[in-house]
Design a protein around this motif. Structure first.
Motif, PDB file in Angstrom:
ATOM      1  N   HIS A 196       0.847  -1.081   0.011  1.00 19.47           N
ATOM      2  CA  HIS A 196      -0.029  -0.002   0.109  1.00 19.47           C
ATOM      3  C   HIS A 196       0.851   1.371   0.023  1.00 19.47           C
ATOM      4  O   HIS A 196       0.624   2.082  -0.857  1.00 19.47           O
ATOM      5  N   GLU A 197       1.900   1.236   0.877  1.00 22.50           N
ATOM      6  CA  GLU A 197       2.769   2.413   0.953  1.00 22.50           C
ATOM      7  C   GLU A 197       3.441   2.853  -0.407  1.00 22.50           C
ATOM      8  O   GLU A 197       3.421   4.057  -0.610  1.00 22.50           O
ATOM      9  N   MET A 198       3.975   1.882  -0.883  1.00 25.24           N
ATOM     10  CA  MET A 198       4.527   2.047  -2.171  1.00 25.24           C
ATOM     11  C   MET A 198       3.705   1.971  -3.640  1.00 25.24           C
ATOM     12  O   MET A 198       4.319   2.264  -4.459  1.00 25.24           O
ATOM     13  N   LYS A 199       2.409   1.646  -3.321  1.00 22.18           N
ATOM     14  CA  LYS A 199       1.498   1.586  -4.380  1.00 22.18           C
ATOM     15  C   LYS A 199       1.866   0.704  -5.353  1.00 22.18           C
ATOM     16  O   LYS A 199       2.127   1.082  -6.588  1.00 22.18           O
ATOM     17  N   GLY A 200       2.182  -0.665  -5.071  1.00 26.05           N
ATOM     18  CA  GLY A 200       2.690  -1.492  -6.102  1.00 26.05           C
ATOM     19  C   GLY A 200       2.962  -2.999  -5.531  1.00 26.05           C
ATOM     20  O   GLY A 200       2.774  -3.054  -4.350  1.00 26.05           O
ATOM     21  N   LEU A 201       3.772  -3.544  -6.234  1.00 27.71           N
ATOM     22  CA  LEU A 201       4.213  -4.939  -5.882  1.00 27.71           C
ATOM     23  C   LEU A 201       5.626  -4.959  -5.364  1.00 27.71           C
ATOM     24  O   LEU A 201       6.652  -4.420  -6.121  1.00 27.71           O
ATOM     25  N   HIS A 202       6.074  -5.355  -4.407  1.00 32.89           N
ATOM     26  CA  HIS A 202       7.265  -5.669  -3.680  1.00 32.89           C
ATOM     27  C   HIS A 202       7.383  -7.230  -3.611  1.00 32.89           C
ATOM     28  O   HIS A 202       6.536  -7.861  -3.691  1.00 32.89           O
ATOM     29  N   ARG A 203       8.795  -7.750  -3.439  1.00 25.91           N
ATOM     30  CA  ARG A 203       8.796  -9.112  -3.240  1.00 25.91           C
ATOM     31  C   ARG A 203       8.286  -9.543  -2.066  1.00 25.91           C
ATOM     32  O   ARG A 203       7.639 -10.773  -2.000  1.00 25.91           O
ATOM     33  N   ASN A 204       7.885  -8.862  -0.960  1.00 22.61           N
ATOM     34  CA  ASN A 204       7.220  -9.189  -0.071  1.00 22.61           C
ATOM     35  C   ASN A 204       5.643  -9.700  -0.409  1.00 22.61           C
ATOM     36  O   ASN A 204       5.292 -10.664   0.500  1.00 22.61           O
ATOM     37  N   ASP A 205       5.183  -9.252  -1.200  1.00 23.61           N
ATOM     38  CA  ASP A 205       3.841  -9.672  -1.700  1.00 23.61           C
ATOM     39  C   ASP A 205       3.701 -10.925  -2.214  1.00 23.61           C
ATOM     40  O   ASP A 205       2.790 -11.594  -1.851  1.00 23.61           O
ATOM     41  N   PHE A 206       4.786 -11.192  -3.076  1.00 22.60           N
ATOM     42  CA  PHE A 206       4.991 -12.443  -3.426  1.00 22.60           C
ATOM     43  C   PHE A 206       5.079 -13.704  -2.412  1.00 22.60           C
ATOM     44  O   PHE A 206       4.531 -14.729  -2.570  1.00 22.60           O
ATOM     45  N   ILE A 207       6.129 -13.265  -1.645  1.00 21.35           N
ATOM     46  CA  ILE A 207       6.464 -14.212  -0.479  1.00 21.35           C
ATOM     47  C   ILE A 207       4.994 -14.373   0.421  1.00 21.35           C
ATOM     48  O   ILE A 207       4.614 -15.645   0.717  1.00 21.35           O
TER      49      ILE A 207
END
Length: 117
Positions: A90-101
């Motif tokens: 939410h904070e960065m408005k997109g996908l981070h590796r954490n989302d996939f984890i």
């Protein structure tokens, strides 16, 4: 090491989004997830089906527990016999590796969930 076993890292608003190359690689590890674009950013989303509301709610609570543990929270829509899980940073408005984890961890929780269809 599987994606579900990987460690999440601290994520800030200025953290880098996954690159196109990372995206292609990571999505192969969670093939049943879809990439949705909403409000100009990408999100990971998957629908899980259950025999009834009680099972869907139990799964929602289990996903909530892994989210709390990681300090990273999905959008959860719980309906009769169905839970839609949406991961995005939410904070960065997109996908981070954490989302996939965490999507991979959600699949682990789902594999053990009672009442799956």
């Amino acid at each position: 090491m599987s994606l579900a076993q990987a460690q999440c890292e601290a994520c800030r608003a200025d953290a880098p989004h996954v690159s196109d190359e990372e995206l292609a690689s990571l999505i192969r590890e969670i093939p049943e997830w879809n990439i949705e674009t909403r409000d100009g950013h990408m999100e990971l989303e998957r629908v899980y089906l259950f025999k009834n509301f009680r099972h869907a709610l139990a799964f929602t609570n289990a996903v909530g527990a892994i989210a709390e543990e990681a300090g990273h929270h999905p959008d959860l829509l719980t309906q009769w016999g169905k839970v839609t899980v949406t991961w995005w940073s939410h904070e960065m408005k997109g996908l981070h590796r954490n989302d996939f984890i965490l999507a991979a961890r959600t699949d682990v929780v789902a594999a053990a969930a009672e009442g799956r269809k």
